[in-house]
Design an enzyme around this catalytic site. Structure first.
Site, mmCIF file in Angstrom:
data_model
loop_
_atom_site.group_PDB
_atom_site.id
_atom_site.type_symbol
_atom_site.label_atom_id
_atom_site.label_comp_id
_atom_site.label_asym_id
_atom_site.label_seq_id
_atom_site.Cartn_x
_atom_site.Cartn_y
_atom_site.Cartn_z
ATOM 1 N N GLU A 131 0.560 -1.457 -0.326
ATOM 2 C CA GLU A 131 0.278 0.112 0.081
ATOM 3 C C GLU A 131 0.779 1.486 0.273
ATOM 4 O O GLU A 131 0.522 2.005 -0.370
ATOM 5 C CB GLU A 131 -0.822 -0.080 1.206
ATOM 6 C CG GLU A 131 -2.249 1.090 1.761
ATOM 7 C CD GLU A 131 -2.552 1.164 2.171
ATOM 8 O OE1 GLU A 131 -2.894 0.370 3.008
ATOM 9 O OE2 GLU A 131 -2.866 2.642 2.402
ATOM 10 N N THR A 169 -3.911 3.058 5.282
ATOM 11 C CA THR A 169 -5.200 2.778 5.943
ATOM 12 C C THR A 169 -4.781 1.858 7.429
ATOM 13 O O THR A 169 -6.018 2.017 8.614
ATOM 14 C CB THR A 169 -5.353 2.175 4.805
ATOM 15 O OG1 THR A 169 -4.981 1.544 4.512
ATOM 16 C CG2 THR A 169 -6.242 3.634 3.610
ATOM 17 N N SER A 227 -0.140 -9.439 6.899
ATOM 18 C CA SER A 227 -0.727 -8.243 7.476
ATOM 19 C C SER A 227 -1.032 -7.487 8.083
ATOM 20 O O SER A 227 -0.461 -7.920 9.984
ATOM 21 C CB SER A 227 -2.174 -9.795 7.727
ATOM 22 O OG SER A 227 -2.995 -8.792 7.787
HETATM 23 C C1 2E4 Z 1 -5.938 -3.058 1.547
HETATM 24 C C2 2E4 Z 1 -5.734 -1.837 2.565
HETATM 25 O O1 2E4 Z 1 -2.635 -3.454 4.436
HETATM 26 P P1 2E4 Z 1 -1.938 -4.695 5.237
HETATM 27 O O2 2E4 Z 1 -1.430 -5.874 5.365
HETATM 28 O O3 2E4 Z 1 -3.849 -4.816 6.512
HETATM 29 O O4 2E4 Z 1 -3.223 -6.091 3.960
HETATM 30 P P2 2E4 Z 1 -4.586 -7.321 4.785
HETATM 31 O O5 2E4 Z 1 -4.617 -7.678 3.012
HETATM 32 O O6 2E4 Z 1 -4.075 -7.972 5.296
HETATM 33 O O7 2E4 Z 1 -5.614 -6.387 5.280
HETATM 34 C C3 2E4 Z 1 -6.683 -6.381 3.729
HETATM 35 C C4 2E4 Z 1 -6.706 -4.477 3.351
HETATM 36 C C5 2E4 Z 1 -6.067 -4.072 2.345
HETATM 37 C C6 2E4 Z 1 -6.268 -3.718 4.456
HETATM 38 N N1 2E4 Z 1 -5.995 -2.541 3.453
HETATM 39 FE FE1 SF4 Z 2 -9.897 -1.039 2.961
HETATM 40 FE FE2 SF4 Z 2 -10.275 -2.382 4.427
HETATM 41 FE FE3 SF4 Z 2 -7.988 -1.832 4.453
HETATM 42 FE FE4 SF4 Z 2 -9.188 -0.446 5.780
HETATM 43 S S1 SF4 Z 2 -8.712 -1.924 6.064
HETATM 44 S S2 SF4 Z 2 -8.409 0.420 4.286
HETATM 45 S S3 SF4 Z 2 -11.701 -0.878 4.681
HETATM 46 S S4 SF4 Z 2 -9.220 -2.782 2.562
#
Ligand code: 2E4
Ligand code: SF4
Length: 313
Positions: A131, A169, A227
């Site tokens: 991200e 995020t 994650s």
């Molecule tokens: C996109 C943005 O960013 P993280 O490593 O927490 O991503 P994950 O794929 O575990 O969770 C979904 C996601 C995707 C969260 N924020």
């Molecule tokens: Fe989007 Fe979920 Fe990531 Fe929040 S945690 S930015 S709702 S994918």
């Protein structure tokens, strides 16, 4: 000593957020509509079970667009992509579906808009995370990453009048606030964010852990090691003084963790499917848990529309 579990207490909310629901649905609908294989750039979400399940249905996960054959259908993961990746995918002529979470896209749009107004950026996030690469990659220059308070002192900006902050995020809400305060101390003219980039799902899952962790003897977080948001939940519980472990599934649970523990808290990251939470509960029952209780918490109703071309009807 043997496990002494009496009760499992579930955090509310936990598990899938609207962005993850949408991203998985996009891959599933693309498979149903166009047939296998469907190529996905990066893990659609950071969860082993989800990725394995989609692989079994015909999705192929790649990091390098050179590994996608001409004419293929390509999905961008929920974490978003840089402008360079978007451009390359177009040039290679793929049929593209964008599963970037709309809340990540919102950050990209804000960066582009303020850049046109002459702003330079400080991004708070974790280096190397997709991200962060996607958001930083909205611009070819003028966006500086800080991972912690110490990094703020080293930022080299060209000017301080037009400076804005954006964040990943899925950060720790508390860490981000601390880093933002350091940014404001060093750059008092920095533009106040109209709204936090940390999303509603990240905030709600961390708030739930803040309520739950002090009430239990141990907290289990269902989530994969990659994650970010799941890692933040485990870390938060530990900071609150509660022993906490992250597991990819029921087989990761170790009986010795539960020695002398009566109350077990259970939550799941935004990318962890409910089936794994259910399997973990079953395993905890086998280790002696007699009751399962839900914490009261925020009810999430947010849903994101699917891209054109994948809607039903
Ligand atoms: C996109 C943005 O960013 P993280 O490593 O927490 O991503 P994950 O794929 O575990 O969770 C979904 C996601 C995707 C969260 N924020
Ligand atoms: Fe989007 Fe979920 Fe990531 Fe929040 S945690 S930015 S709702 S994918």
């Amino acid at each position: 000593m043997s496990p002494s579990i009496e009760e499992v207490v579930l955090a509310e909310p936990r598990g899938f957020c609207a962005g993850v629901d949408r991203a998985i649905e996009i891959v599933e609908r693309a498979l149903a509509k166009f047939g296998a294989p469907i190529y996905v750039r990066h893990e659609i979400v950071h969860n082993t079970y989800v990725v394995d399940d989609l692989k079994a249905k015909g999705a192929i996960f790649i990091e390098d667009l050179a590994d996608v054959p001409p004419g293929a259908t390509l999905v961008f993961s929920a974490h978003g992509v840089s402008q360079a990746v978007r451009r390359e995918a177009k040039e290679r002529g793929f049929s593209i579906f964008d599963a970037t979470c709309p809340l990540v896209t919102k950050v990209h749009v804000e960066v582009a808009k303020l850049h046109r107004e002459g702003y330079e950026f400080i991004m708070i996030g974790h280096k190397g995370h997709p991200e962060v690469e996607g958001t930083m990659g909205q611009l070819s220059e003028g966006i500086h990453l800080v991972e912690d308070v110490a990094d703020v002192a080293d930022v080299q900006v060209r000017q301080t009048e037009k400076l804005a902050v954006v964040t990943q995020t899925t950060l720790s809400v508390d860490d981000a606030a601390e880093i933002l305060a350091a940014v404001k101390r060093r750059f008092p003219l920095v533009r106040e964010q109209k709204q936090q980039d940390i999303c509603y799902a990240t905030q709600n899952r961390q708030d739930a852990v803040k309520l739950l962790a002090p009430k239990v003897d141990i907290l289990i977080v269902v989530g994969s090691p990659t994650s970010s948001n799941s890692n933040r939940l485990r870390e938060l519980a530990e900071r609150l003084g509660t022993e906490a472990y992250m597991v990819d599934g029921p087989s990761d649970l170790k009986p010795q963790w539960f020695e002398g523990k009566r109350q077990v808290g259970l939550t799941a990251g935004a990318s962890a499917p409910n089936i794994l939470v259910e399997q973990v509960i079953e395993r905890l029952r086998a280790l002696g848990a007699v009751s399962v209780r839900h914490m009261p918490g925020v009810v999430e109703t947010i849903e994101f529309p699917l891209p054109k071309g994948l809607k039903l009807g």
